[in-house]
Design a protein around this motif. Structure first.
Motif, PDB file in Angstrom:
ATOM      1  N   LEU A  87      33.808   8.605  -9.938  1.00 53.69           N
ATOM      2  CA  LEU A  87      32.385   8.626  -9.601  1.00 53.69           C
ATOM      3  C   LEU A  87      31.633   9.136 -10.829  1.00 53.69           C
ATOM      4  CD1 LEU A  87      32.440  10.275  -6.052  1.00 53.69           C
ATOM      5  CD2 LEU A  87      32.449   7.851  -6.613  1.00 53.69           C
ATOM      6  N   THR A  88      30.676   8.374 -11.314  1.00 51.29           N
ATOM      7  CA  THR A  88      30.012   8.765 -12.548  1.00 51.29           C
ATOM      8  C   THR A  88      28.589   8.226 -12.626  1.00 51.29           C
ATOM      9  OG1 THR A  88      30.157   8.646 -14.978  1.00 51.29           O
ATOM     10  CG2 THR A  88      30.920   6.734 -13.743  1.00 51.29           C
ATOM     11  N   THR A  89      27.778   8.873 -13.451  1.00 47.93           N
ATOM     12  CA  THR A  89      26.430   8.363 -13.725  1.00 47.93           C
ATOM     13  C   THR A  89      26.451   7.461 -14.947  1.00 47.93           C
ATOM     14  OG1 THR A  89      25.967  10.305 -15.089  1.00 47.93           O
ATOM     15  CG2 THR A  89      25.312  10.411 -12.771  1.00 47.93           C
ATOM     16  N   HIS A  90      27.605   7.395 -15.634  1.00 45.01           N
ATOM     17  CA  HIS A  90      27.705   6.681 -16.907  1.00 45.01           C
ATOM     18  C   HIS A  90      28.100   5.226 -16.716  1.00 45.01           C
ATOM     19  CE1 HIS A  90      27.307  10.434 -19.162  1.00 45.01           C
ATOM     20  NE2 HIS A  90      28.092  10.953 -18.236  1.00 45.01           N
ATOM     21  N   VAL A  94      33.266   2.047 -22.589  1.00 48.04           N
ATOM     22  CA  VAL A  94      34.321   2.861 -23.188  1.00 48.04           C
ATOM     23  C   VAL A  94      34.770   3.948 -22.210  1.00 48.04           C
ATOM     24  CG1 VAL A  94      34.878   4.462 -25.066  1.00 48.04           C
ATOM     25  CG2 VAL A  94      33.554   2.393 -25.534  1.00 48.04           C
ATOM     26  N   GLN A  95      33.794   4.564 -21.545  1.00 43.32           N
ATOM     27  CA  GLN A  95      34.103   5.588 -20.545  1.00 43.32           C
ATOM     28  C   GLN A  95      34.949   5.001 -19.423  1.00 43.32           C
ATOM     29  OE1 GLN A  95      33.917   8.956 -20.781  1.00 43.32           O
ATOM     30  NE2 GLN A  95      31.761   9.272 -20.353  1.00 43.32           N
ATOM     31  N   LEU A 109      29.496   3.909  -9.823  1.00 40.57           N
ATOM     32  CA  LEU A 109      28.328   4.668 -10.263  1.00 40.57           C
ATOM     33  C   LEU A 109      27.795   5.483  -9.088  1.00 40.57           C
ATOM     34  CD1 LEU A 109      26.549   1.864 -12.315  1.00 40.57           C
ATOM     35  CD2 LEU A 109      27.869   3.785 -13.218  1.00 40.57           C
ATOM     36  N   LYS A 110      27.339   6.689  -9.368  1.00 39.78           N
ATOM     37  CA  LYS A 110      26.871   7.560  -8.288  1.00 39.78           C
ATOM     38  C   LYS A 110      25.667   6.965  -7.553  1.00 39.78           C
ATOM     39  CE  LYS A 110      28.795  11.821 -10.173  1.00 39.78           C
ATOM     40  NZ  LYS A 110      28.555  13.174 -10.724  1.00 39.78           N
ATOM     41  N   SER A 111      24.925   6.126  -8.246  1.00 39.36           N
ATOM     42  CA  SER A 111      23.789   5.466  -7.592  1.00 39.36           C
ATOM     43  C   SER A 111      24.247   4.451  -6.550  1.00 39.36           C
ATOM     44  CB  SER A 111      22.927   4.763  -8.643  1.00 39.36           C
ATOM     45  OG  SER A 111      23.685   3.785  -9.351  1.00 39.36           O
TER      46      SER A 111
END
Length: 210
Positions: A87-90, A94-95, A109-111
């Motif tokens: 879970l990420t905002t990025h 690459v991430q 994505l957290k959204s």
């Protein structure tokens, strides 16, 4: 309850309490899922995983003590079949690649949590991979690109901190001319016009973190 109908056991890992509470609420509303624990950082996640052996772990990327990629890799060394949804905002490709290489099966994505979390958990538990179309497109777009070397990333991190070439050279114990060569290569690989543009691209793609 038989193994076929047993609920999916979920562990949520995030350093933001409100996010954990929101995810927990979504999970607990599902008849086929049960929340087995919450962790605030990677080290706590490793300990709770060993204790509860969840079916699916929801893992944030950026956390104190130990980040999500390191936590996933650490757990997978002892539990190679462990399943993770990052879970990420990025949105960076690459991430995402780092997370998948560490052993994640899903990237969310957290959204998108409110709309896609439940089905992503079910899909990953069933052995599938789930990745947002926009992230998959970004990975495909850059898959043929030459990645930055470790030294180039070090130079770019220094540039992101506002350091001039002379300062970067001194910090990395290399010549100023070498820094200029690295910057030229960075611009070419990232398709950047200048160092500010290069830093912006690198942050957006997850090559460096702010």
């Amino acid at each position: 309850m038989s193994a076929e109908t047993a609920p999916i056991r979920v562990l949520v890992v995030d350093d933001h309490p409100l996010l954990r509470e929101g995810v927990a609420a979504v999970v607990q509303r599902q008849a086929d899922m049960v929340l087995v624990g919450e962790a605030a950082d990677g080290r706590e996640a490793v300990a709770l995983f060993r204790e509860h052996r969840p079916d699916v772990t929801l893992m944030d990327l950026q956390m104190p003590e130990m980040g999500g990629v390191e936590a996933v890799a650490t757990i997978r060394r002892d539990f190679p079949h462990a399943r993770f949804v990052v879970l990420t905002t990025h949105r960076g490709d690459v991430q995402a690649l780092r997370a998948f290489k560490a052993g994640a099966s899903g990237y969310l994505l957290k959204s998108m949590v409110r709309k896609d979390l439940v089905e992503t958990i079910r899909a990953v538990h069933a052995g599938h991979r789930r990745i947002p179309a926009e992230i998959a497109s970004a990975i495909a777009e850059h898959v043929a690109c030459d990645g930055l070397t470790e030294r180039e990333i070090e130079v770019l991190k220094q540039a992101a901190g506002g350091n001039a070439n002379k300062s970067i050279a001194s910090h990395l114990c290399i010549s100023e001319d070498t820094v200029k060569v690295h910057m030229k290569n960075i611009f070419a690989k990232l398709g950047a016009n200048d160092r500010t543009h290069a830093v912006t691209i690198a942050i957006n793609r997850g090559i460096i973190e702010t």
